[in-house]
Scaffold this active site. Sequence first.
Site, PDB file in Angstrom:
ATOM      1  N   ASP A  10      10.370  16.046  30.294  1.00 32.65           N
ATOM      2  CA  ASP A  10      10.273  17.063  31.354  1.00 32.65           C
ATOM      3  C   ASP A  10       8.888  16.978  32.007  1.00 32.65           C
ATOM      4  O   ASP A  10       8.127  17.927  31.962  1.00 32.65           O
ATOM      5  CB  ASP A  10      10.531  18.480  30.780  1.00 32.65           C
ATOM      6  CG  ASP A  10       9.512  18.908  29.744  1.00 32.65           C
ATOM      7  OD1 ASP A  10       8.911  18.022  29.085  1.00 32.65           O
ATOM      8  OD2 ASP A  10       9.286  20.126  29.588  1.00 32.65           O
ATOM      9  N   ASP A  15       4.154  14.296  29.072  1.00 37.11           N
ATOM     10  CA  ASP A  15       5.386  13.495  29.171  1.00 37.11           C
ATOM     11  C   ASP A  15       5.116  12.223  29.978  1.00 37.11           C
ATOM     12  O   ASP A  15       5.626  11.149  29.649  1.00 37.11           O
ATOM     13  CB  ASP A  15       6.493  14.277  29.894  1.00 37.11           C
ATOM     14  CG  ASP A  15       6.841  15.575  29.203  1.00 37.11           C
ATOM     15  OD1 ASP A  15       7.787  15.619  28.416  1.00 37.11           O
ATOM     16  OD2 ASP A  15       6.126  16.565  29.462  1.00 37.11           O
ATOM     17  N   ASN A  39       9.056  21.958  31.682  1.00 34.72           N
ATOM     18  CA  ASN A  39       7.757  22.294  32.267  1.00 34.72           C
ATOM     19  C   ASN A  39       7.906  22.784  33.704  1.00 34.72           C
ATOM     20  O   ASN A  39       7.125  23.602  34.186  1.00 34.72           O
ATOM     21  CB  ASN A  39       6.835  21.071  32.236  1.00 34.72           C
ATOM     22  CG  ASN A  39       6.303  20.797  30.847  1.00 34.72           C
ATOM     23  OD1 ASN A  39       6.009  21.716  30.096  1.00 34.72           O
ATOM     24  ND2 ASN A  39       6.184  19.528  30.501  1.00 34.72           N
ATOM     25  N   THR A 125      10.892  14.900  24.397  1.00 34.04           N
ATOM     26  CA  THR A 125       9.570  15.524  24.505  1.00 34.04           C
ATOM     27  C   THR A 125       9.615  16.748  25.417  1.00 34.04           C
ATOM     28  O   THR A 125       8.593  17.163  25.959  1.00 34.04           O
ATOM     29  CB  THR A 125       8.514  14.511  25.023  1.00 34.04           C
ATOM     30  OG1 THR A 125       8.861  14.133  26.360  1.00 34.04           O
ATOM     31  CG2 THR A 125       8.437  13.284  24.140  1.00 34.04           C
ATOM     32  N   ASN A 167       8.692  23.924  23.819  1.00 27.38           N
ATOM     33  CA  ASN A 167       9.953  23.162  23.903  1.00 27.38           C
ATOM     34  C   ASN A 167      11.083  23.836  23.126  1.00 27.38           C
ATOM     35  O   ASN A 167      12.243  23.807  23.556  1.00 27.38           O
ATOM     36  CB  ASN A 167       9.769  21.730  23.380  1.00 27.38           C
ATOM     37  CG  ASN A 167       8.953  20.875  24.330  1.00 27.38           C
ATOM     38  OD1 ASN A 167       8.817  21.194  25.511  1.00 27.38           O
ATOM     39  ND2 ASN A 167       8.386  19.795  23.823  1.00 27.38           N
ATOM     40  N   ASP A 241       3.053  14.954  23.766  1.00 26.57           N
ATOM     41  CA  ASP A 241       4.289  14.154  23.771  1.00 26.57           C
ATOM     42  C   ASP A 241       4.123  12.697  23.325  1.00 26.57           C
ATOM     43  O   ASP A 241       5.015  12.163  22.644  1.00 26.57           O
ATOM     44  CB  ASP A 241       4.933  14.216  25.166  1.00 26.57           C
ATOM     45  CG  ASP A 241       5.395  15.632  25.492  1.00 26.57           C
ATOM     46  OD1 ASP A 241       5.576  16.428  24.561  1.00 26.57           O
ATOM     47  OD2 ASP A 241       5.565  15.936  26.697  1.00 26.57           O
TER      48      ASP A 241
HETATM   49  C1  BDR Z   1       5.085  20.918  24.949  1.00 21.89           C
HETATM   50  O1  BDR Z   1       5.315  21.774  26.054  1.00 21.89           O
HETATM   51  C2  BDR Z   1       5.069  21.121  27.264  1.00 21.89           C
HETATM   52  O2  BDR Z   1       4.275  21.885  28.079  1.00 21.89           O
HETATM   53  C3  BDR Z   1       4.444  19.799  26.935  1.00 21.89           C
HETATM   54  O3  BDR Z   1       4.895  18.798  27.830  1.00 21.89           O
HETATM   55  C4  BDR Z   1       4.882  19.529  25.517  1.00 21.89           C
HETATM   56  O4  BDR Z   1       6.096  18.817  25.489  1.00 21.89           O
HETATM   57  C5  BDR Z   1       3.924  21.452  24.148  1.00 21.89           C
HETATM   58  O5  BDR Z   1       4.212  22.731  23.656  1.00 21.89           O
HETATM   59 CA    CA Z   2       7.061  17.805  27.450  1.00 25.50          CA
END
Ligand code: BDR
Ligand code: CA
Length: 312
Positions: A10, A15, A39, A125, A167, A241
């Site tokens: 995302d 990422d 995101n 991720t 996530n 990620d």
């Molecule tokens: C995760 O949340 C997103 O903001 C980042 O890309 C990462 O995957 C970290 O909590």
């Molecule tokens: Ca991410």
Amino acid sequence: MPQKIILDVDPGHDDAMAILLANASPEIDLLAITTVAGNQTLPKTTLNARRVCSRAGIHDVPIAAGCDRPLVREQRVAANIHGESGLEGPTFSGEPDVPLDPRHAVDLIVELLMASDGDIMLVPTGPLTNIGMAMRREPRILPKIRHISLMGGAWGFGNQTPSAEFNILVDPEAARIVFESGVPLTMCGLELTHQAKATPDIIQRFADLHTPLGDFAVEMLQFFASTYRRMHGFDGPPLHDPTAVAWVIDPTMVETQPAHVDIETHAEFSYGRTVVDLHDVLGLPKNVQVATKLDVPRFWDLMVGAIASYGA
Ligand code: BDR
Ligand code: CA
């Protein structure tokens, strides 16, 4: 033989770095990049994936868009960390020269797994919506998934609520499907990823490459650093990620501990929490390898080396 993976992302600054790492690594055969809302909204994360690939000259990896919202919950995004576009910092002009694959990400994941000999790993991720959906859509993929190395969760504090990491918080129901699937799973949670902070000296290493991709990494990391400084008071943004990709490249870079992990989906204040039984209080089957310790110098050498490999 390089390890075949599907990278479900995302983007998102970290990422984007995960895409660049996976594509550059000879240990990895990047079969597909699939995108999910997280995101930012799905159109934005998908455009960002195409932008990153376009900037890096990645033309041979299909990019397919997936689910545009969590299975059950209201959508939430992380504009406070990644900005309105989801990838603030670098400037992009024009349309990316990388097309969008017409297939839905969930269809592509199912298709690739069903045609495989059980030799594909999934590396999610972002929120686990696409992966959970694929598992529900075609349960025959379950024994075909060699391993899942994911970024998400924490055994301690969250980063979006006191209990939950982003996530998992975004789509706890999907996370629950994945964590209860029986597929071997490595969880790169916050305790691991906070060891991978891109402090100013690290960002300088990317600047010192004096290459287009080195400069691109610096532009991304400087924006990411500014939001992490403001929101969390960190001296460098955690490159969450890419740690999940690093585990695939070389599992000896990441120490893990087997544990039973449940996803909290019911509680009022702590939904989205990964409840990690590190001390084996429950005596339940250990469904997750919980990543505990990162070989930080090797991780940064890997990351800088990957960006350097794109050349001048
Ligand atoms: C995760 O949340 C997103 O903001 C980042 O890309 C990462 O995957 C970290 O909590
Ligand atoms: Ca991410």
